[in-house]
Write a protein that holds these residues in place. Sequence first.
Motif, mmCIF file in Angstrom:
data_model
loop_
_atom_site.group_PDB
_atom_site.id
_atom_site.type_symbol
_atom_site.label_atom_id
_atom_site.label_comp_id
_atom_site.label_asym_id
_atom_site.label_seq_id
_atom_site.Cartn_x
_atom_site.Cartn_y
_atom_site.Cartn_z
ATOM 1 N N ARG A 29 0.856 -1.193 0.000
ATOM 2 C CA ARG A 29 0.000 0.000 0.000
ATOM 3 C C ARG A 29 0.888 1.237 0.000
ATOM 4 O O ARG A 29 1.809 1.364 0.820
ATOM 5 N N VAL A 30 0.594 2.166 -0.917
ATOM 6 C CA VAL A 30 1.302 3.443 -0.997
ATOM 7 C C VAL A 30 0.261 4.549 -0.870
ATOM 8 O O VAL A 30 -0.756 4.520 -1.563
ATOM 9 N N ARG A 50 0.242 8.686 -0.958
ATOM 10 C CA ARG A 50 0.998 9.926 -1.204
ATOM 11 C C ARG A 50 0.172 11.097 -0.679
ATOM 12 O O ARG A 50 -0.989 11.265 -1.064
ATOM 13 N N TRP A 71 8.319 7.985 3.436
ATOM 14 C CA TRP A 71 9.219 8.562 2.441
ATOM 15 C C TRP A 71 8.878 10.037 2.260
ATOM 16 O O TRP A 71 7.717 10.428 2.314
ATOM 17 N N CYS A 74 5.066 9.971 1.484
ATOM 18 C CA CYS A 74 4.363 8.734 1.157
ATOM 19 C C CYS A 74 4.558 7.754 2.296
ATOM 20 O O CYS A 74 5.659 7.632 2.836
ATOM 21 N N THR A 75 3.490 7.067 2.637
ATOM 22 C CA THR A 75 3.658 5.889 3.482
ATOM 23 C C THR A 75 3.711 4.695 2.546
ATOM 24 O O THR A 75 3.003 4.628 1.542
ATOM 25 N N TYR A 76 4.577 3.775 2.875
ATOM 26 C CA TYR A 76 4.797 2.559 2.098
ATOM 27 C C TYR A 76 4.670 1.419 3.089
ATOM 28 O O TYR A 76 5.449 1.341 4.048
#
Length: 95
Positions: free
Chosen positions: A4-5, A7, A41, A51-53
Amino acid sequence: MLIRVVRMSFRPAEVPAFLELFHATKNRIRQQPGCQHLELWQDADLPDTYCTYSHWADVAALNAYRKSALFGEVWPATKRLFAAPPVAFSVNPVL
């Protein structure tokens, strides 16, 4: 595994509040059932964009987190800081 990304673009003055919120909750998110990995990120060209990754065992694990009390605490607080709507997507690795 599901990746899951998310932004997110923040109002510049709200970046410190977002970072404080992320760092205060990241370990609790990582402990959610099915969460296998979580990173934050920062965009190399847009310093107010992050962004969460994350890796989840499957879509059911991600959906369970999205229905959790923790998500109900974190997501509304994060949304209040946005400069623009977020862009979120899920992908599956291709082996």
